[in-house]
Design an enzyme around this catalytic site. Structure first.
Site, PDB file in Angstrom:
ATOM      1  N   GLY A 128     -40.129 -34.412  13.273  1.00  0.00           N
ATOM      2  CA  GLY A 128     -39.714 -33.405  14.251  1.00  0.00           C
ATOM      3  C   GLY A 128     -38.268 -33.547  14.679  1.00  0.00           C
ATOM      4  CE  LYS A 129     -38.227 -37.864  19.189  1.00  0.00           C
ATOM      5  NZ  LYS A 129     -39.639 -37.583  18.845  1.00  0.00           N
ATOM      6  CB  CYS A 249     -43.898 -41.632  23.041  1.00  0.00           C
ATOM      7  SG  CYS A 249     -44.643 -42.449  21.628  1.00  0.00           S
TER       8      CYS A 249
END
Length: 493
Positions: A128-129, A249
């Protein structure tokens, strides 16, 4: 829901108000609102908002982003009742947006990205990043730079490859290396480095409470060591003046503030902590308790530069972000050793001038696209033509890679090129011939892998001809005309 009591004891120590603990426990595993990251190099925000408003969808600004050089691209999304999942929407399937948790969409924004930059995502899966970084680079008009998406786990790297292909991030390079090796073997070659570190995952209770149930301090200590070594490698491989963003996270201070403190001491004078400029953020922790003794790890001034996302405060997943700037070169202190990660058995690839000319001529003749050499570089394997960025040439001989760019064509009979799905999603939007605009309903069918019946072709397209699929002028894929239908080529990328 089960949360390990040892973990709750650790969290209670760092909460600003001990009365928050019950709220923290409750919010840890609550489902989060659906959120997306919009692919800005394909569609601007106004057009996206207008487009989805016709369907009863709307995007909601989470209110975290300070105005900067990157337009806000992360939003909550609300949809009216609909009979397919968000991930099955043709906008998702063709790379117009990426489904991403709001807090997870923040770290890449703080890399100070400029046109033509070369950026390492040292622990990239599921990608995603990396797609975000590539998107920001492609949003510049000329030099697209490159993002090196690395992960030591080959299976997870396959997911990254899929996501980069789907999002049309052709300015990418995949490596399967232990992240510790970049600083040792390459030296200062990257403009910026993202360390979205492997972590205990305490902040992802909204997906699964597994991490919260099995939490052990001994395991946290092992993870902290890995995170620290990844940061060391990232800082060594970053150029002077570049930025290194560290994110997890997770919520415990050992993986977060204590690692920040250790890395500031280790590279004292060479790096500085910079402000993570997020509205309504929670700041970092200044003290931790070890063996019933309080230890100061950061000054209040440094703690204020960090960003914490608490589930019960920011209503996101648990998350942490720190930003460093490299103010002094370390090349003399840590000279890179013999490069052991150069391609040992390099792919037999062709990046010759004759190939560039041959492919460029084909694309212009067949699809009316004039190839910009500052933006596009083609290379050929024995079976396919790939599209990447010219910056790939700087890494081709020094970095062992698994995949580069996006496959856009394959070789056919009589030296012909056959376009693949990703031809449409990367440069297909530029074509001015051999394309068909589909409406919303037909685009959804196309993404469901159905063939599309087109009325009244009027001889405009030859049978068995390959055409670019467009929606609202955006390249969405490729199809093949057969007996008045668009034969779906979506799964042939």
């Amino acid at each position: 829901m089960i949360i390990n009591n040892n973990y709750l004891d650790e969290i209670e120590k760092i909460l600003e108000n001990k009365n928050e603990l019950e709220d923290f426990k409750r919010y840890c595993t609550l489902p989060l609102k659906k959120s997306i990251k919009i692919n800005l190099h394909k569609i601007n925000l106004d057009k996206f908002r207008k487009l989805i408003s016709n369907w009863g969808w709307k995007i909601i600004d989470p209110g975290f982003i300070e105005k900067g050089n990157i337009e806000n691209d992360s939003f909550y999304i609300d949809r009216e009742e609909i009979d397919f999942a968000l991930g099955k929407s043709f906008l998702h399937m063709s790379g117009i947006f990426y489904i991403q948790e709001i807090a997870a969409g923040m770290p890449a924004r703080f890399l100070d990205i400029k046109e033509g930059d070369k950026i390492l995502d040292i622990s990239s899966a599921p990608g995603g990043k990396s797609t975000q970084i590539g998107d920001y680079l492609l949003s510049y008009k000329n030099r697209p730079g490159i993002v090196v998406a690395n992960d030591v786990n080959g299976k997870r790297l396959q997911t990254t490859a899929h996501n980069l292909n789907r999002m049309g991030i052709y300015n990418s390079m995949l490596t399967k290396l232990n992240g510790f090796v970049f600083g040792k073997n390459l030296g200062e070659v990257f403009d910026h480095v993202l360390v979205d570190a492997p972590c205990s995952g305490e902040g992802t209770g909204f997906k699964s409470d597994f991490s919260l149930k099995i939490w052990k301090r001994q395991e946290i200590n092992k993870i902290c060591g890995t995170q620290f070594q990844l940061l060391v490698s990232a800082i060594k491989s970053c150029k002077q003046g570049g930025t290194i963003v560290y994110s997890t996270c997770t919520m415990n201070p050992y993986e977060n503030e204590e690692n920040v403190s250790k890395i500031l001491d280790f590279f004292k004078g060479a790096i500085e902590l910079e402000n993570v400029d997020i509205k309504n953020k929670s700041i970092g922790i200044t003290e931790i308790e070890i063996d019933n003794e309080t230890k100061q790890i950061l000054s209040e001034q440094d703690a204020e530069k960090l960003a914490r996302f608490w589930p019960h405060k920011q209503k996101t997943g648990g998350f942490f972000i720190a930003k460093f700037k490299k103010v002094k070169t370390l090349q003399e202190k840590y000279p890179n050793k013999e490069n052991k990660i150069a391609p040992k058995n390099p792919f037999k690839i062709d990046t010759s001038k004759s190939l560039q000319k041959q492919v460029s001529n084909f694309i212009q003749e067949q699809y009316g696209i004039k190839v910009d050499k500052s933006k596009y570089l083609f290379f050929a394997t024995s079976k396919k033509i790939y599209l990447t960025s010219p910056e790939f040439l700087e890494f081709k001989d020094i970095l062992e890679f698994e995949k580069v760019g996006v496959p856009i064509m394959k070789f056919g009979g009589e030296h012909k090129f056959i376009p693949l799905h990703s031809f449409g999603t990367t440069i297909g939007g530029e074509t001015n011939k051999k394309y068909i605009n589909l409406n919303q309903d037909d685009m959804q069918k196309y993404s469901n892998l159905e063939d599309i019946k087109i009325e009244n072709l009027d001889g405009k397209y030859k049978d068995r001809e390959y055409v670019v699929i467009k929606f609202e002028g955006i390249g969405m894929g490729v199809g093949k005309i057969i007996d008045g239908k668009i034969k779906n080529k979506f799964i042939k990328a």
